[in-house]
Scaffold this motif. Structure first.
Motif, PDB file in Angstrom:
ATOM      1  N   HIS A 117     -34.295 -31.757  34.076  1.00 39.22           N
ATOM      2  CA  HIS A 117     -34.106 -32.452  34.883  1.00 39.22           C
ATOM      3  C   HIS A 117     -33.867 -31.864  36.336  1.00 39.22           C
ATOM      4  O   HIS A 117     -33.091 -32.656  36.747  1.00 39.22           O
ATOM      5  CB  HIS A 117     -32.164 -33.035  34.212  1.00 39.22           C
ATOM      6  CG  HIS A 117     -31.450 -31.505  34.048  1.00 39.22           C
ATOM      7  ND1 HIS A 117     -29.887 -32.221  33.824  1.00 39.22           N
ATOM      8  CD2 HIS A 117     -31.466 -30.484  33.904  1.00 39.22           C
ATOM      9  CE1 HIS A 117     -29.969 -31.255  33.832  1.00 39.22           C
ATOM     10  NE2 HIS A 117     -29.837 -29.853  34.090  1.00 39.22           N
ATOM     11  N   ASP A 163     -25.541 -32.273  29.900  1.00 33.04           N
ATOM     12  CA  ASP A 163     -25.813 -31.396  30.282  1.00 33.04           C
ATOM     13  C   ASP A 163     -25.035 -30.217  31.703  1.00 33.04           C
ATOM     14  O   ASP A 163     -24.626 -30.922  32.534  1.00 33.04           O
ATOM     15  CB  ASP A 163     -27.460 -30.882  31.502  1.00 33.04           C
ATOM     16  CG  ASP A 163     -28.051 -29.033  30.929  1.00 33.04           C
ATOM     17  OD1 ASP A 163     -28.823 -29.231  30.687  1.00 33.04           O
ATOM     18  OD2 ASP A 163     -26.930 -28.911  32.643  1.00 33.04           O
ATOM     19  N   ILE A 164     -24.162 -28.806  31.695  1.00 32.68           N
ATOM     20  CA  ILE A 164     -23.300 -28.595  32.726  1.00 32.68           C
ATOM     21  C   ILE A 164     -24.014 -28.651  33.928  1.00 32.68           C
ATOM     22  O   ILE A 164     -23.254 -29.003  34.679  1.00 32.68           O
ATOM     23  CB  ILE A 164     -22.997 -27.015  32.453  1.00 32.68           C
ATOM     24  CG1 ILE A 164     -21.644 -27.091  32.733  1.00 32.68           C
ATOM     25  CG2 ILE A 164     -23.973 -25.574  32.226  1.00 32.68           C
ATOM     26  CD1 ILE A 164     -20.800 -25.432  32.502  1.00 32.68           C
ATOM     27  N   HIS A 165     -25.495 -28.988  34.018  1.00 33.89           N
ATOM     28  CA  HIS A 165     -25.663 -28.580  35.579  1.00 33.89           C
ATOM     29  C   HIS A 165     -26.070 -30.311  35.905  1.00 33.89           C
ATOM     30  O   HIS A 165     -26.626 -30.867  35.097  1.00 33.89           O
ATOM     31  CB  HIS A 165     -27.013 -28.606  35.571  1.00 33.89           C
ATOM     32  CG  HIS A 165     -27.023 -26.358  35.142  1.00 33.89           C
ATOM     33  ND1 HIS A 165     -27.232 -26.119  33.809  1.00 33.89           N
ATOM     34  CD2 HIS A 165     -26.585 -25.121  35.759  1.00 33.89           C
ATOM     35  CE1 HIS A 165     -27.045 -23.996  33.760  1.00 33.89           C
ATOM     36  NE2 HIS A 165     -25.974 -24.128  35.260  1.00 33.89           N
ATOM     37  N   ASP A 252     -25.744 -26.261  27.329  1.00 34.55           N
ATOM     38  CA  ASP A 252     -25.144 -25.472  28.124  1.00 34.55           C
ATOM     39  C   ASP A 252     -23.694 -25.626  28.189  1.00 34.55           C
ATOM     40  O   ASP A 252     -23.101 -24.812  29.426  1.00 34.55           O
ATOM     41  CB  ASP A 252     -25.834 -24.815  29.262  1.00 34.55           C
ATOM     42  CG  ASP A 252     -26.315 -26.275  30.293  1.00 34.55           C
ATOM     43  OD1 ASP A 252     -25.947 -26.937  29.921  1.00 34.55           O
ATOM     44  OD2 ASP A 252     -27.304 -25.788  30.607  1.00 34.55           O
ATOM     45  N   GLY A 294     -30.997 -27.909  28.808  1.00 39.17           N
ATOM     46  CA  GLY A 294     -30.125 -26.510  28.793  1.00 39.17           C
ATOM     47  C   GLY A 294     -29.795 -26.607  27.160  1.00 39.17           C
ATOM     48  O   GLY A 294     -30.017 -27.377  26.623  1.00 39.17           O
ATOM     49  N   TYR A 296     -27.874 -22.827  26.133  1.00 43.75           N
ATOM     50  CA  TYR A 296     -28.878 -20.865  26.525  1.00 43.75           C
ATOM     51  C   TYR A 296     -27.597 -19.724  25.127  1.00 43.75           C
ATOM     52  O   TYR A 296     -27.406 -18.257  25.365  1.00 43.75           O
ATOM     53  CB  TYR A 296     -28.898 -20.070  27.340  1.00 43.75           C
ATOM     54  CG  TYR A 296     -29.173 -21.420  28.629  1.00 43.75           C
ATOM     55  CD1 TYR A 296     -30.731 -22.004  28.438  1.00 43.75           C
ATOM     56  CD2 TYR A 296     -29.026 -22.236  29.526  1.00 43.75           C
ATOM     57  CE1 TYR A 296     -31.476 -22.177  29.349  1.00 43.75           C
ATOM     58  CE2 TYR A 296     -29.342 -23.115  30.029  1.00 43.75           C
ATOM     59  CZ  TYR A 296     -30.671 -23.227  29.757  1.00 43.75           C
ATOM     60  OH  TYR A 296     -31.693 -24.057  30.908  1.00 43.75           O
TER      61      TYR A 296
HETATM   62 ZN   LIG Z   1     -28.193 -26.991  32.799  1.00 45.38          ZN
END
Ligand SMILES: [Zn+2]
Length: 315
Positions: A117, A163-165, A252, A294, A296
């Motif tokens: 992404h 996703d956190i990002h 994540d 993500g 991790y």
């Molecule tokens: Zn991420």
């Protein structure tokens, strides 16, 4: 829909474990190994419909070139192993699209890597800066969305990115385009620094990008508040009627991630999955394709993915 069992596809290929960025890198093959082990332990292996990625490189390339510039594509060729597996990763998302539109499956989870992404056209975003592309090479979900629009009777696509990002590459791929509604929750000050809630799309695409930053350490309550009180009402207000729901499923944002600082639990992911399935059930016969991004902490990632897949199977 509660209690109904769905035909849920699971896209996977052993080759996805051959991609290594650097020794000890968090975006590692162990992520998929942990998911596969947990699937087997939980008895999910016998419940999903196993799907293989599309392998026709010329076919994949056709849709990659809609999303990415020639320069971007050429930059991948420098490392043939990365190129091969990044293309196979995009091919995994294409297989998910085929499965839901052929009727083979109602919904699909694509357990692929590398993720996608952050990968975008040519590295330059709306603010003129090169945002970088994280651990991504080809934007799997954006390529798959374009494939669905070209190959099937599918005009409008909802992409949810938990996703956190912020999915800067995905946002940018559809920033001017009212046929794709992009909704993201993310921690704003983290990489890549995009995802300002004031960025809502441009031109005909204005109103079809919804960025909802979360404060660090937010958990289920905060994220579900955004889903129920911002996202679902916004979708209804725009009158957007998706023919397909897609998820950039990054874990994540889960509690105990090694790179993240959110506290979403597996029951939070289950609830988000249920809401996404409700939307898909309401507008597009339940068609939903979820693509791994993500995540991790391999053990935590595996737990969250199995919860997500179980919810896709049984909600
Ligand atoms: Zn991420």
């Amino acid at each position: 829909m509660s209690g109904v069992t769905h035909k849920t596809g699971f896209v996977y290929d052993e080759k996805y474990r051959d991609h290594i960025l650097t020794p000890g890198h968090p975006e590692s093959p162990e992520r998929l190994a942990a998911i596969r082990d947990k699937m087997a332990r939980d008895g999910l292996d016998d419940k999903v419909v196993w799907l293989s990625p599309e392998r026709d490189m010329a076919g994949i390339r056709k849709y990659v070139s809609i999303v990415h510039s020639q320069d971007h594509y050429n930059s991948l060729n420098e490392d043939s192993k990365t190129h091969e597996i990044a293309m196979l990763s995009a091919g995994g998302a294409l297989a998910g699209i085929d499965a839901v539109f052929s009727g083979k499956c109602e919904n699909v989870f694509c357990a692929l890597r590398p993720p996608g992404h952050h990968a975008h056209n040519n590295g330059i975003h709306y603010d003129g800066r090169n945002q970088g592309e994280g651990f991504c090479f080809i934007n799997n979900i954006a390529v798959a969305a374009r494939y669905a629009q070209h190959a099937y009777p599918c005009s409008n696509i909802l992409i949810i990115d938990w996703d956190i990002h912020h999915g800067n590459g995905t946002e940018w791929a559809f920033y001017d385009d009212p046929s794709v509604f992009y909704f993201s929750t993310h921690v704003f000050w983290m990489y890549p620094g995009t995802g300002d809630p004031g960025k809502t799309g441009r031109g005909p695409g204005d109103g079809y990008t919804l960025n909802c930053p979360l404060e660090p350490y937010s958990g289920d309550r905060e994220v579900l508040d955004v889903w129920n009180n911002v996202f679902v009402p916004s979708l209804e207000k725009t009158g957007f009627r998706p023919d397909l729901v897609m998820i950039s499923a990054g874990f994540d944002s889960r509690e105990n991630d090694l790179l993240g600082n959110l506290r979403i639990t597996d029951s939070g992911f289950a609830e988000m999955t249920r809401i996404a399935l409700d939307i898909a059930g309401k507008y597009c016969k339940g068609r939903l394709v979820s693509v791994l991004e993500g995540g991790y902490n391999p053990a935590g990632l595996a737990d969250a993915v199995c919860t997500h897949v179980n919810t896709l199977l049984t909600t």
